[in-house]
Write a protein that holds these residues in place. Sequence first.
Motif, PDB file in Angstrom:
ATOM      1  N   ARG A   1      -8.884  -1.593   1.817  1.00  0.00           N
ATOM      2  CA  ARG A   1      -9.461  -0.484   2.860  1.00  0.00           C
ATOM      3  C   ARG A   1     -10.964  -1.468   3.540  1.00  0.00           C
ATOM      4  N   GLN A   2     -11.061  -0.801   4.634  1.00  0.00           N
ATOM      5  CA  GLN A   2     -11.926  -1.771   5.610  1.00  0.00           C
ATOM      6  C   GLN A   2     -12.925  -1.330   5.810  1.00  0.00           C
ATOM      7  N   ASP A   3     -13.868  -0.307   4.808  1.00  0.00           N
ATOM      8  CA  ASP A   3     -15.358  -1.163   4.539  1.00  0.00           C
ATOM      9  C   ASP A   3     -15.817  -1.547   3.608  1.00  0.00           C
TER      10      ASP A   3
ATOM     11  N   ASN B   1      -4.503   6.050   4.354  1.00  0.00           N
ATOM     12  CA  ASN B   1      -5.535   7.101   4.051  1.00  0.00           C
ATOM     13  C   ASN B   1      -7.362   6.856   4.821  1.00  0.00           C
ATOM     14  N   LYS B   2      -6.921   7.984   5.786  1.00  0.00           N
ATOM     15  CA  LYS B   2      -8.169   7.738   6.584  1.00  0.00           C
ATOM     16  C   LYS B   2      -8.665   6.200   6.735  1.00  0.00           C
ATOM     17  N   ASN B   3      -7.811   5.749   6.619  1.00  0.00           N
ATOM     18  CA  ASN B   3      -8.077   3.766   7.657  1.00  0.00           C
ATOM     19  C   ASN B   3      -7.535   3.641   8.111  1.00  0.00           C
ATOM     20  N   ARG B   4      -7.861   2.687   9.395  1.00  0.00           N
ATOM     21  CA  ARG B   4      -7.841   2.757  10.244  1.00  0.00           C
ATOM     22  C   ARG B   4      -6.727   1.015  10.688  1.00  0.00           C
TER      23      ARG B   4
ATOM     24  N   TYR C   1      -0.763   2.861  11.588  1.00  0.00           N
ATOM     25  CA  TYR C   1      -0.940   3.906  11.765  1.00  0.00           C
ATOM     26  C   TYR C   1      -1.628   3.954  10.357  1.00  0.00           C
ATOM     27  N   ARG C   2      -2.241   5.266  10.104  1.00  0.00           N
ATOM     28  CA  ARG C   2      -3.559   5.554   9.494  1.00  0.00           C
ATOM     29  C   ARG C   2      -2.661   5.320   8.516  1.00  0.00           C
TER      30      ARG C   2
END
Length: 149
Positions: free
Chosen positions: A11-13, A53-56, A50-51
């Motif tokens: 994940r990006q966060d 799970n709401k991750n770009r 493409y996204r």
Amino acid sequence: MALYEHVFLARQDISAQQVDALVEQYKGVLEANGGKVGRVENWGLKSLTYRINKNRKAHYVLMDIDAPAPAVHEIERQMRINEDILRYMTIAVEKHEDGPSAMMQKRDRDDRPRRDGDRPDRGGFGDRGPRPDRGDREDRPRRPREDRA
């Protein structure tokens, strides 16, 4: 033992330190099951096509693995459970490549052909000369367009 290349997206966060902790966790799982990890490349935070799970964006990591199949199944099972892992892919290979992967190789912009007609296989539009199939255009009378006649 078989050779594998394993890529996962985190994940990006999460931070880079958390990504390193994930790598160490999965290294421990592989070593506990009789495998070993060779090269580990952290490709960094990259944009996704493409996204997911709401991750770009996602952290990309490549691992070269030399392990039996049950060890690989175990890390894949643990990655399915982990919420920080968006996607993963494991590929069996004949041998591991030496040096950096294609993602880590620095490409020089001068290696690519330019788009302004400086290609060795194609010339620009201006150097073709007259088209013999059309003949001389000044000699032909112009037909009036139907909407203007």
